[in-house]
Each structure stands twice: as C-alpha cells, then as structure tokens.
Design an enzyme around this catalytic site. Structure first.
Site, PDB file in Angstrom:
ATOM      1  N   ASN A  88       0.807  -1.213   0.000  1.00  0.00           N
ATOM      2  CA  ASN A  88       0.000   0.000   0.000  1.00  0.00           C
ATOM      3  C   ASN A  88       0.847   1.275   0.000  1.00  0.00           C
ATOM      4  O   ASN A  88       0.419   2.299  -0.536  1.00  0.00           O
ATOM      5  CB  ASN A  88      -0.921  -0.010   1.228  1.00  0.00           C
ATOM      6  CG  ASN A  88      -1.556   1.338   1.480  1.00  0.00           C
ATOM      7  OD1 ASN A  88      -2.453   1.766   0.769  1.00  0.00           O
ATOM      8  ND2 ASN A  88      -1.067   2.025   2.513  1.00  0.00           N
ATOM      9  N   TYR A 165       3.421  10.102 -10.311  1.00  0.00           N
ATOM     10  CA  TYR A 165       2.468   9.168  -9.703  1.00  0.00           C
ATOM     11  C   TYR A 165       1.832   8.274 -10.763  1.00  0.00           C
ATOM     12  O   TYR A 165       1.815   7.051 -10.633  1.00  0.00           O
ATOM     13  CB  TYR A 165       1.395   9.950  -8.950  1.00  0.00           C
ATOM     14  CG  TYR A 165       0.419   9.069  -8.220  1.00  0.00           C
ATOM     15  CD1 TYR A 165       0.802   8.354  -7.087  1.00  0.00           C
ATOM     16  CD2 TYR A 165      -0.900   8.948  -8.657  1.00  0.00           C
ATOM     17  CE1 TYR A 165      -0.091   7.544  -6.407  1.00  0.00           C
ATOM     18  CE2 TYR A 165      -1.801   8.139  -7.983  1.00  0.00           C
ATOM     19  CZ  TYR A 165      -1.395   7.443  -6.859  1.00  0.00           C
ATOM     20  OH  TYR A 165      -2.292   6.637  -6.197  1.00  0.00           O
ATOM     21  N   LYS A 169       2.618   4.212 -11.061  1.00  0.00           N
ATOM     22  CA  LYS A 169       1.538   3.258 -10.818  1.00  0.00           C
ATOM     23  C   LYS A 169       1.254   2.401 -12.051  1.00  0.00           C
ATOM     24  O   LYS A 169       0.862   1.232 -11.936  1.00  0.00           O
ATOM     25  CB  LYS A 169       0.275   3.993 -10.362  1.00  0.00           C
ATOM     26  CG  LYS A 169       0.359   4.505  -8.935  1.00  0.00           C
ATOM     27  CD  LYS A 169       0.496   3.368  -7.929  1.00  0.00           C
ATOM     28  CE  LYS A 169       0.346   3.841  -6.501  1.00  0.00           C
ATOM     29  NZ  LYS A 169       0.387   2.736  -5.520  1.00  0.00           N
ATOM     30  N   THR A 200      -8.152  11.052   2.095  1.00  0.00           N
ATOM     31  CA  THR A 200      -6.933  10.749   2.843  1.00  0.00           C
ATOM     32  C   THR A 200      -5.970  11.923   2.675  1.00  0.00           C
ATOM     33  O   THR A 200      -6.266  12.888   1.962  1.00  0.00           O
ATOM     34  CB  THR A 200      -6.264   9.472   2.310  1.00  0.00           C
ATOM     35  OG1 THR A 200      -5.872   9.699   0.936  1.00  0.00           O
ATOM     36  CG2 THR A 200      -7.207   8.272   2.354  1.00  0.00           C
TER      37      THR A 200
END
Length: 242
Positions: A88, A165, A169, A200
C-alpha cells in the site's frame, strides 16, 4: 506460532492502509502494520487492538533495504510465514507535474517508493509467502494508471497532471502482471487494487470516498479463493481497463 493467517500491510499507520489492516483484522487475520515511523505504526495497531483485533506495528521503510530485510527477518522469526502482502505504501511527490514541467528528481522519488520499494518488499517476503500455500499479493494502483482512461480526453483522469504518480503506478500494474505470470503455478495470486479517490492525506479531505470504502477492493483481492483472478487490476465496479 499463531494459527491465524498473517497479513502485512505497508504504509498502514493511516488512511487506506489502516483501513485495509482493520478490515483484514475483522476477517480474522493477524495484521502487521508496516510504518516508516514505528511509533506511529504501534499507535495505529493499538487502535485496532482496542477494537478486539489482532494487530501489531512493524518498522518498515520500503526505500531502505536494511529496513526491508529487518522486517522480513522479524516476520520469519515470529511467525514463520506470511499469507497476505498488501503493498500500500506510496507517494505523490511534492512537485509532481505535467510531462513538460516535472523535474527529474520528482520522478525518481515517485519510482523509488512506488515501484522499486514495492519490488524490494515483495522480493524479501516471497520466501515467506511461498511457505503459506495459497498466499495473496495485492498492489495498490489507481485509475490514473489506466491508459484507456487517461487516454480518453473526455475522462477526468486525462486532466490530472501528475506524471510521477501516474507513470509509477502504471509500472506497478506491469509488476503485478509479470509477477502473476511468474507465480502462476505456485497458488500465489497477484492482483492490483484501485481504491478510487478517497478522503486521505493523498486524496484530500474533499474526496468523495471514505478510506474504508477504498480499502474494500484490496481486502477482497487479499481474500480470494483458489479459483480467484490473478494478474488483474480491479476497482470497486470490477476489472479496470488498461
């Protein structure tokens, strides 16, 4: 040695990682909550223990090879195996931007954590996962790594300008597929989970989904039966287009 199944979640001291740990604990797992800062991991574990779950903090900085080795050794000496690994831990680095503007150091930091760190952790723990029989590996991914969605000019995903990012990913998706192929004969299933845009630190407080909602797809993939999928990326609604 516990008779419960053992799960390690990296970056588990907050956000989606903590919710994945909570839901695995509710499913009967002994949960190891990996955290760069051991005190924060232990505090998060204490929160779950207060809910009646079996959880413990473990120091794990995915970009630090010694930390990764030490965590693997600790899990081996205490439990002797690992049933589930949830990769994660990830970052959107400060300064992440469009292709024409992003600095090389920003790209490096994204790949160091999101790809190289993930592979390092997975390599260190594969021997313990192999001992568990039908182990499960879940890598956290995103719709921002979907070529189909980012390539669609009508999609909101095409407007998100975070090359580090998104591309790191996308690399995680390839790691997922290649590792699934490599382990296909072993009973270890390897998949990636897109939690969606969750409220988050990474997603922002105004994101539409809760961390608990985002965690659910990763937990489902972590608890697949022997006939479950492998080498796929799933969101809440099902398989994600590449």
């Amino acid at each position: 040695m516990t008779t419960h199944k053992i799960a390690l979640v990296t970056g588990a001291n907050k956000g989606i990682g903590k919710e994945i740990a909570r839901q695995l604990g509710q499913a009967g797992f002994t949960v190891l909550m990996g955290s760069r800062d051991l005190a924060r991991g232990e505090a998060a574990a204490k929160e779950l223990v207060a809910e009646g779950l079996d959880a413990t903090g473990i120091q794990l900085e995915v970009t630090d090879e010694q930390s990764v080795r030490s965590a693997a050794e600790e899990i081996e000496s205490t439990y002797g195996r690992l049933d589930v690994l949830v990769n994660n831990a990830a970052i959107i680095p400060v300064g992440d931007d469009a292709v024409s503007r992003v600095e090389s150091g920003v790209l490096r930091s994204a790949f160091e954590t999101n790809v190289i760190g993930l592979v390092s952790v997975t390599q260190a723990l594969l021997p313990l996962l192999s001992r568990a029989g039908q182990a499960r590996i879940v890598n956290l991914s995103t719709s921002l790594a979907s070529f189909a969605q980012v390539g669609d000019p009508e999609s909101r995903m095409s407007t998100v300008l975070t090359l580090g990012y998104n591309s790191s990913k996308a690399a995680v998706n390839m790691v997922t597929v290649m590792l699934a192929n490599e382990l296909r004969a072993t009973g270890i299933l390897v998949n990636a989970a897109d939690p969606g845009n969750c409220a988050t630190d990474m997603g922002g407080s105004d994101a539409p989904r809760t961390p608990a909602e985002g965690a659910a797809v990763a937990v489902r993939l972590a608890t697949l039966g022997s006939d479950g999928a492998t080498g796929e990326v799933h969101a809440e609604a099902g398989r994600l287009p590449w």
